[in-house]
Enzyme design. Structure first.
Site, PDB file in Angstrom:
ATOM      1  N   GLU A 150      -0.765 -23.401  15.061  1.00  0.00           N
ATOM      2  CA  GLU A 150       0.691 -23.532  15.230  1.00  0.00           C
ATOM      3  C   GLU A 150       1.405 -22.185  15.250  1.00  0.00           C
ATOM      4  O   GLU A 150       2.420 -22.008  14.582  1.00  0.00           O
ATOM      5  CB  GLU A 150       1.272 -24.436  14.132  1.00  0.00           C
ATOM      6  CG  GLU A 150       0.618 -25.805  14.107  1.00  0.00           C
ATOM      7  CD  GLU A 150       1.216 -26.756  13.070  1.00  0.00           C
ATOM      8  OE1 GLU A 150       1.854 -26.293  12.110  1.00  0.00           O
ATOM      9  OE2 GLU A 150       1.024 -27.983  13.245  1.00  0.00           O
ATOM     10  N   ASN A 195      -5.090 -23.372  18.033  1.00  0.00           N
ATOM     11  CA  ASN A 195      -4.766 -24.795  17.882  1.00  0.00           C
ATOM     12  C   ASN A 195      -3.239 -24.961  17.843  1.00  0.00           C
ATOM     13  O   ASN A 195      -2.557 -24.231  17.117  1.00  0.00           O
ATOM     14  CB  ASN A 195      -5.382 -25.285  16.561  1.00  0.00           C
ATOM     15  CG  ASN A 195      -5.484 -26.798  16.453  1.00  0.00           C
ATOM     16  OD1 ASN A 195      -5.976 -27.465  17.372  1.00  0.00           O
ATOM     17  ND2 ASN A 195      -5.021 -27.349  15.348  1.00  0.00           N
ATOM     18  N   HIS A 235      -0.516 -34.995  18.377  1.00  0.00           N
ATOM     19  CA  HIS A 235       0.208 -35.995  17.588  1.00  0.00           C
ATOM     20  C   HIS A 235       1.199 -36.633  18.564  1.00  0.00           C
ATOM     21  O   HIS A 235       2.221 -36.031  18.889  1.00  0.00           O
ATOM     22  CB  HIS A 235       0.933 -35.330  16.410  1.00  0.00           C
ATOM     23  CG  HIS A 235       0.000 -34.636  15.462  1.00  0.00           C
ATOM     24  ND1 HIS A 235      -0.909 -35.321  14.682  1.00  0.00           N
ATOM     25  CD2 HIS A 235      -0.189 -33.322  15.189  1.00  0.00           C
ATOM     26  CE1 HIS A 235      -1.600 -34.458  13.958  1.00  0.00           C
ATOM     27  NE2 HIS A 235      -1.185 -33.234  14.246  1.00  0.00           N
ATOM     28  N   GLU A 265      -6.264 -33.369  16.710  1.00  0.00           N
ATOM     29  CA  GLU A 265      -5.565 -34.075  15.615  1.00  0.00           C
ATOM     30  C   GLU A 265      -4.872 -35.339  16.129  1.00  0.00           C
ATOM     31  O   GLU A 265      -3.747 -35.655  15.725  1.00  0.00           O
ATOM     32  CB  GLU A 265      -4.531 -33.145  14.950  1.00  0.00           C
ATOM     33  CG  GLU A 265      -5.128 -31.865  14.411  1.00  0.00           C
ATOM     34  CD  GLU A 265      -4.136 -31.001  13.638  1.00  0.00           C
ATOM     35  OE1 GLU A 265      -3.073 -31.498  13.237  1.00  0.00           O
ATOM     36  OE2 GLU A 265      -4.432 -29.811  13.438  1.00  0.00           O
ATOM     37  N   ASP A 267      -3.222 -38.705  16.866  1.00  0.00           N
ATOM     38  CA  ASP A 267      -2.706 -39.912  16.199  1.00  0.00           C
ATOM     39  C   ASP A 267      -1.440 -40.328  16.930  1.00  0.00           C
ATOM     40  O   ASP A 267      -0.957 -39.599  17.796  1.00  0.00           O
ATOM     41  CB  ASP A 267      -2.479 -39.721  14.687  1.00  0.00           C
ATOM     42  CG  ASP A 267      -1.708 -38.472  14.312  1.00  0.00           C
ATOM     43  OD1 ASP A 267      -0.942 -37.954  15.158  1.00  0.00           O
ATOM     44  OD2 ASP A 267      -1.853 -37.993  13.166  1.00  0.00           O
TER      45      ASP A 267
HETATM   46  C1  XIL Z   1      -1.624 -32.237   7.172  1.00  0.00           C
HETATM   47  C2  XIL Z   1      -2.526 -33.147   6.364  1.00  0.00           C
HETATM   48  O1  XIL Z   1      -2.857 -34.263   7.132  1.00  0.00           O
HETATM   49  C3  XIL Z   1      -1.858 -33.547   5.070  1.00  0.00           C
HETATM   50  O2  XIL Z   1      -2.756 -34.278   4.259  1.00  0.00           O
HETATM   51  C4  XIL Z   1      -1.376 -32.301   4.319  1.00  0.00           C
HETATM   52  O3  XIL Z   1      -0.642 -32.692   3.187  1.00  0.00           O
HETATM   53  C5  XIL Z   1      -0.506 -31.429   5.209  1.00  0.00           C
HETATM   54  O4  XIL Z   1      -1.217 -31.124   6.400  1.00  0.00           O
HETATM   55  N1  XIL Z   1      -0.766 -30.185  11.768  1.00  0.00           N
HETATM   56  C6  XIL Z   1      -1.899 -29.614  11.240  1.00  0.00           C
HETATM   57  C7  XIL Z   1      -2.562 -30.244  10.076  1.00  0.00           C
HETATM   58  O5  XIL Z   1      -2.430 -28.653  11.807  1.00  0.00           O
HETATM   59  O6  XIL Z   1      -3.221 -29.315   9.256  1.00  0.00           O
HETATM   60  C8  XIL Z   1      -1.578 -31.052   9.255  1.00  0.00           C
HETATM   61  O7  XIL Z   1      -2.341 -31.770   8.282  1.00  0.00           O
HETATM   62  C9  XIL Z   1      -0.805 -32.010  10.129  1.00  0.00           C
HETATM   63  C10 XIL Z   1      -0.033 -31.276  11.190  1.00  0.00           C
END
Ligand code: XIL
Length: 354
Positions: A150, A195, A235, A265, A267
């Site tokens: 990020e 990422n 996401h 990631e 979802d």
């Molecule tokens: C999130 C986890 O899922 C949580 O359990 C934690 O409290 C905070 O981080 N982007 C990312 C991940 O790159 O590392 C994040 O994960 C979600 C958003």
């Protein structure tokens, strides 16, 4: 692609779901059998035996969700604590699963002491120590690292495209190059990834974010910095539209830069979807299928990872709460570990849908 023909979809149980029709391409045909996986947090692995069975059954790759973040590894300034990370990694290896390392450099997920890093010298010292130590410890075990996470700012305006962080503040934009070089030196065989999120939707902000990612990768490559891949977090907001043309063009550009792609990631942010569970799950599966088809038509990802496996445990529930108070349903298994339509899409990706 073979997988997303009507026939393939019928087999995947999704024949009834309307999908954007795109022409079948050779690249898409080659998409047979993309490894799939999920992130898991140590608390769930320790407390719920069902998650282990589900990971074994459904996943090729397991990702420690939080255990390799600074917060976990360096909760004390004095040393490194690998205990939670090692538990997840050992579980994955014992069960023949692949791994991804998430993540070496992030603006978030820092312990309190690291948030107070106050000078260039200290930032450089801690970042170097961290990357050298962690990457060397998992050399030969961790095949791929999200080196930076990020780093593009949310809005990505032309005058401030990089995210504000202790790293940018103290080290300037060069910290990204430094991080990749340090990781490569500590494990020359590891695949090194940048990422990031919000790269798939329509709109000027997302287009700027894609352009900035390409600019960043191009400038690193021009300097001979070892950057091997892009991780798209994905996401997916159910209320936003996938920019099919923009995304495919972006992925074609990435390929020209000789950078691989992973979906890291995945979802579904379902806060604006209807309450009805069947309708919601169908919409989520359709969104994931449409997104993955858009991607795979242009580029076969190295892997497709969901950020968690069951609706029982997802960051979406804390971050994107529904106004009707109903529990979120962002992931491929429901809270009782029953596969949802989204799982059929992922199993299709895993098999190649033939
Ligand atoms: C999130 C986890 O899922 C949580 O359990 C934690 O409290 C905070 O981080 N982007 C990312 C991940 O790159 O590392 C994040 O994960 C979600 C958003």
């Amino acid at each position: 692609m073979a997988g997303l023909t009507r026939r393939g979809l019928l087999r995947a149980g999704l024949g009834a779901l309307p999908l954007v029709q795109l022409p079948m391409t050779r690249q898409a045909l080659a998409a047979a059998g993309v490894p799939v996986g999920a992130a898991v947090m140590i608390e769930d692995l320790r407390s719920d035996p069902r998650i282990k069975d589900a990971l074994i059954r459904y996943c090729d790759v397991v990702v420690p969700m939080n255990e390799l973040k600074w917060e976990a590894l360096r909760h004390s300034r004095a040393g490194f604590d690998y205990s939670a990370a090692d538990e997840v990694i050992t579980f994955a290896r014992r069960n023949g699963k692949g791994l991804r390392g998430h993540t070496l450099v992030w603006h978030d997920g820092l312990p309190a002491w690291a948030r107070t890093i106050g000078s260039r010298a200290e930032a450089e010292r801690e970042l170097t120590l961290h990357i050298e130590t962690v990457v060397a410890r998992y050399r030969g075990i961790m095949p791929v690292w999200d080196v930076v996470n990020e780093v593009v700012s949310h809005e990505a305006p032309p005058d401030a495209p990089l995210r504000d962080s202790i790293w940018l503040r103290h080290l300037g934009p060069g910290y990204i190059e430094t991080a990749f070089r340090l990781a490569a030196a500590a494990d020359p065989k590891a695949r090194l990834v940048i990422n990031d999120y919000d790269l798939e939707n329509t709109g000027a902000r997302t287009a700027r974010r894609r352009a900035e990612i390409l600019r960043l990768i191009r400038s690193l490559k021009d300097k001979g910095v070892p950057v091997h891949g892009l991780g798209m977090q994905a996401h997916l907001y159910a209320e936003r539209e996938i920019d099919v043309g923009g995304l495919q063009q972006f992925l074609a550009e990435l390929a020209r830069l000789e950078v691989s792609l992973a979906i890291t990631e995945l979802d579904v942010i379902d806060w604006r979807l209807p309450a009805d569970v069947a309708a919601r799950d169908a919409a989520a599966a359709r969104l994931v299928a449409g997104f993955l088809k858009t991607v795979i038509d242009v580029r076969k990802p190295e892997s497709v990872i969901t950020w968690g496996l069951t609706d029982r445990s997802s960051w979406i529930s804390g971050t994107f709460r529904r106004s009707d108070g109903l529990p979120n349903r962002p992931l491929p298994l429901d809270a009782d570990y029953r596969p949802k339509p989204m799982m059929r899409v992922l199993e299709g990706v895993r098999r190649g849908w033939n």
